[in-house]
Motif scaffolding. Sequence first.
Motif, PDB file in Angstrom:
ATOM      1  N   LEU A 199      74.925 -32.615  32.972  1.00 30.20           N
ATOM      2  CA  LEU A 199      74.942 -31.801  34.191  1.00 30.20           C
ATOM      3  C   LEU A 199      75.160 -32.688  35.423  1.00 30.20           C
ATOM      4  CD1 LEU A 199      74.593 -29.048  35.537  1.00 30.20           C
ATOM      5  CD2 LEU A 199      72.115 -29.398  35.447  1.00 30.20           C
ATOM      6  N   LEU A 200      74.452 -33.797  35.496  1.00 30.43           N
ATOM      7  CA  LEU A 200      74.614 -34.705  36.632  1.00 30.43           C
ATOM      8  C   LEU A 200      76.012 -35.319  36.653  1.00 30.43           C
ATOM      9  CD1 LEU A 200      71.131 -36.453  36.703  1.00 30.43           C
ATOM     10  CD2 LEU A 200      72.024 -34.765  38.325  1.00 30.43           C
ATOM     11  N   GLN A 201      76.534 -35.709  35.498  1.00 29.63           N
ATOM     12  CA  GLN A 201      77.872 -36.300  35.439  1.00 29.63           C
ATOM     13  C   GLN A 201      78.936 -35.303  35.883  1.00 29.63           C
ATOM     14  OE1 GLN A 201      76.823 -39.638  35.451  1.00 29.63           O
ATOM     15  NE2 GLN A 201      78.968 -39.623  34.894  1.00 29.63           N
ATOM     16  N   HIS A 202      78.761 -34.039  35.542  1.00 32.11           N
ATOM     17  CA  HIS A 202      79.707 -33.002  35.954  1.00 32.11           C
ATOM     18  C   HIS A 202      79.855 -33.000  37.476  1.00 32.11           C
ATOM     19  CE1 HIS A 202      81.755 -29.140  36.167  1.00 32.11           C
ATOM     20  NE2 HIS A 202      80.838 -28.753  37.039  1.00 32.11           N
ATOM     21  N   PHE A 203      78.722 -33.005  38.189  1.00 25.39           N
ATOM     22  CA  PHE A 203      78.764 -32.967  39.647  1.00 25.39           C
ATOM     23  C   PHE A 203      79.102 -34.331  40.248  1.00 25.39           C
ATOM     24  CE2 PHE A 203      76.360 -29.094  38.717  1.00 25.39           C
ATOM     25  CZ  PHE A 203      77.137 -28.182  39.422  1.00 25.39           C
ATOM     26  N   ALA A 204      78.725 -35.416  39.579  1.00 27.90           N
ATOM     27  CA  ALA A 204      79.080 -36.754  40.051  1.00 27.90           C
ATOM     28  C   ALA A 204      80.598 -36.935  39.988  1.00 27.90           C
ATOM     29  CB  ALA A 204      78.374 -37.819  39.225  1.00 27.90           C
ATOM     30  N   ASN A 205      81.216 -36.429  38.938  1.00 27.97           N
ATOM     31  CA  ASN A 205      82.672 -36.531  38.806  1.00 27.97           C
ATOM     32  C   ASN A 205      83.401 -35.765  39.908  1.00 27.97           C
ATOM     33  OD1 ASN A 205      82.417 -38.145  36.540  1.00 27.97           O
ATOM     34  ND2 ASN A 205      82.668 -36.455  35.104  1.00 27.97           N
ATOM     35  N   LYS A 206      82.746 -34.777  40.480  1.00 25.51           N
ATOM     36  CA  LYS A 206      83.319 -34.023  41.599  1.00 25.51           C
ATOM     37  C   LYS A 206      82.977 -34.668  42.943  1.00 25.51           C
ATOM     38  CE  LYS A 206      83.479 -29.483  39.489  1.00 25.51           C
ATOM     39  NZ  LYS A 206      83.376 -28.073  39.823  1.00 25.51           N
ATOM     40  N   GLY A 207      82.190 -35.753  42.902  1.00 23.35           N
ATOM     41  CA  GLY A 207      81.805 -36.448  44.133  1.00 23.35           C
ATOM     42  C   GLY A 207      80.715 -35.746  44.915  1.00 23.35           C
ATOM     43  N   LEU A 208      79.948 -34.868  44.256  1.00 27.99           N
ATOM     44  CA  LEU A 208      78.940 -34.078  44.953  1.00 27.99           C
ATOM     45  C   LEU A 208      77.539 -34.658  44.888  1.00 27.99           C
ATOM     46  CD1 LEU A 208      80.190 -30.531  43.906  1.00 27.99           C
ATOM     47  CD2 LEU A 208      80.532 -31.723  46.091  1.00 27.99           C
ATOM     48  N   LEU A 209      77.318 -35.620  43.998  1.00 31.79           N
ATOM     49  CA  LEU A 209      76.024 -36.296  43.923  1.00 31.79           C
ATOM     50  C   LEU A 209      76.194 -37.614  43.205  1.00 31.79           C
ATOM     51  CD1 LEU A 209      75.040 -35.843  40.764  1.00 31.79           C
ATOM     52  CD2 LEU A 209      74.106 -33.751  41.648  1.00 31.79           C
ATOM     53  N   LEU A 210      75.153 -38.413  43.245  1.00 33.57           N
ATOM     54  CA  LEU A 210      75.161 -39.711  42.582  1.00 33.57           C
ATOM     55  C   LEU A 210      74.797 -39.515  41.114  1.00 33.57           C
ATOM     56  CD1 LEU A 210      75.321 -42.812  42.800  1.00 33.57           C
ATOM     57  CD2 LEU A 210      72.897 -42.786  43.431  1.00 33.57           C
ATOM     58  N   GLY A 211      75.677 -39.970  40.241  1.00 35.87           N
ATOM     59  CA  GLY A 211      75.381 -39.876  38.812  1.00 35.87           C
ATOM     60  C   GLY A 211      74.227 -40.793  38.438  1.00 35.87           C
ATOM     61  N   ARG A 212      73.657 -40.541  37.306  1.00 37.05           N
ATOM     62  CA  ARG A 212      72.551 -41.360  36.796  1.00 37.05           C
ATOM     63  C   ARG A 212      72.901 -41.799  35.382  1.00 37.05           C
ATOM     64  NH1 ARG A 212      69.607 -42.251  41.070  1.00 37.05           N
ATOM     65  NH2 ARG A 212      69.243 -40.416  42.310  1.00 37.05           N
ATOM     66  N   SER A 213      72.524 -43.003  35.038  1.00 34.38           N
ATOM     67  CA  SER A 213      72.737 -43.479  33.671  1.00 34.38           C
ATOM     68  C   SER A 213      71.702 -42.843  32.751  1.00 34.38           C
ATOM     69  CB  SER A 213      72.614 -45.002  33.613  1.00 34.38           C
ATOM     70  OG  SER A 213      71.270 -45.384  33.861  1.00 34.38           O
ATOM     71  N   LEU A 214      72.015 -42.816  31.469  1.00 36.50           N
ATOM     72  CA  LEU A 214      71.020 -42.328  30.505  1.00 36.50           C
ATOM     73  C   LEU A 214      69.739 -43.142  30.615  1.00 36.50           C
ATOM     74  CD1 LEU A 214      73.101 -41.555  27.299  1.00 36.50           C
ATOM     75  CD2 LEU A 214      71.646 -39.958  28.553  1.00 36.50           C
ATOM     76  N   SER A 215      69.896 -44.446  30.753  1.00 35.87           N
ATOM     77  CA  SER A 215      68.730 -45.323  30.855  1.00 35.87           C
ATOM     78  C   SER A 215      67.845 -44.946  32.036  1.00 35.87           C
ATOM     79  CB  SER A 215      69.195 -46.775  30.987  1.00 35.87           C
ATOM     80  OG  SER A 215      68.101 -47.624  31.190  1.00 35.87           O
ATOM     81  N   SER A 216      68.451 -44.686  33.204  1.00 30.85           N
ATOM     82  CA  SER A 216      67.644 -44.332  34.373  1.00 30.85           C
ATOM     83  C   SER A 216      66.983 -42.973  34.198  1.00 30.85           C
ATOM     84  CB  SER A 216      68.473 -44.369  35.655  1.00 30.85           C
ATOM     85  OG  SER A 216      69.369 -43.281  35.710  1.00 30.85           O
ATOM     86  N   LEU A 217      67.641 -42.062  33.504  1.00 26.01           N
ATOM     87  CA  LEU A 217      67.021 -40.751  33.256  1.00 26.01           C
ATOM     88  C   LEU A 217      65.805 -40.893  32.352  1.00 26.01           C
ATOM     89  CD1 LEU A 217      70.152 -38.464  32.887  1.00 26.01           C
ATOM     90  CD2 LEU A 217      68.565 -38.593  34.823  1.00 26.01           C
TER      91      LEU A 217
END
Length: 156
Positions: free
Chosen positions: A16-34
């Motif tokens: 879900l986060l990657q979907h919006f990060a790819n659109k430039g709408l939020l900062l993505g998070r790595s699996l490790s950070s999650l």
Amino acid sequence: MIRDAKMNDVKVMYGLLQHFANKGLLLGRSLSSLYDQLRDFKVFVKEGEEDAAAGQMLGICALHVCWENLAEIRSLAVVEEAQGQGIGRQLVEACLAEADHFGITRVFTLTYQPAFFQRLGFRHIDKNELPHKVWSDCIQCPKFPDCNEEALVWER
């Protein structure tokens, strides 16, 4: 239904986060950070769904404690089909209630959606008012240092 995130939610949260990060709408998070910050996250799942398989998780949001009396609302994402139904508002309100529980009276966010947060009682602040400690995630962002996110704060 809002609940605390669980280990088996992480891969869906990541998608879900990657979907919006790819659109430039939020900062993505790595699996490790999650996994590291799992306790920060609330998830909104369809009523009666305990597991958050893809399609069952409608939104996520995190309250990240930064300092003695400062926390950040981060990683707010609601699936596009469920936007406009109050899910984001409920997630942010759950995080603010948790901040209140911990005695935190100042919560900020960095966002491209300031109007949404203003409707929840946040107000604009200058980014320079935030302590340097909060910029650790920004350094990893591809938009750094030319970010146009707006800083807002909620204070009790």
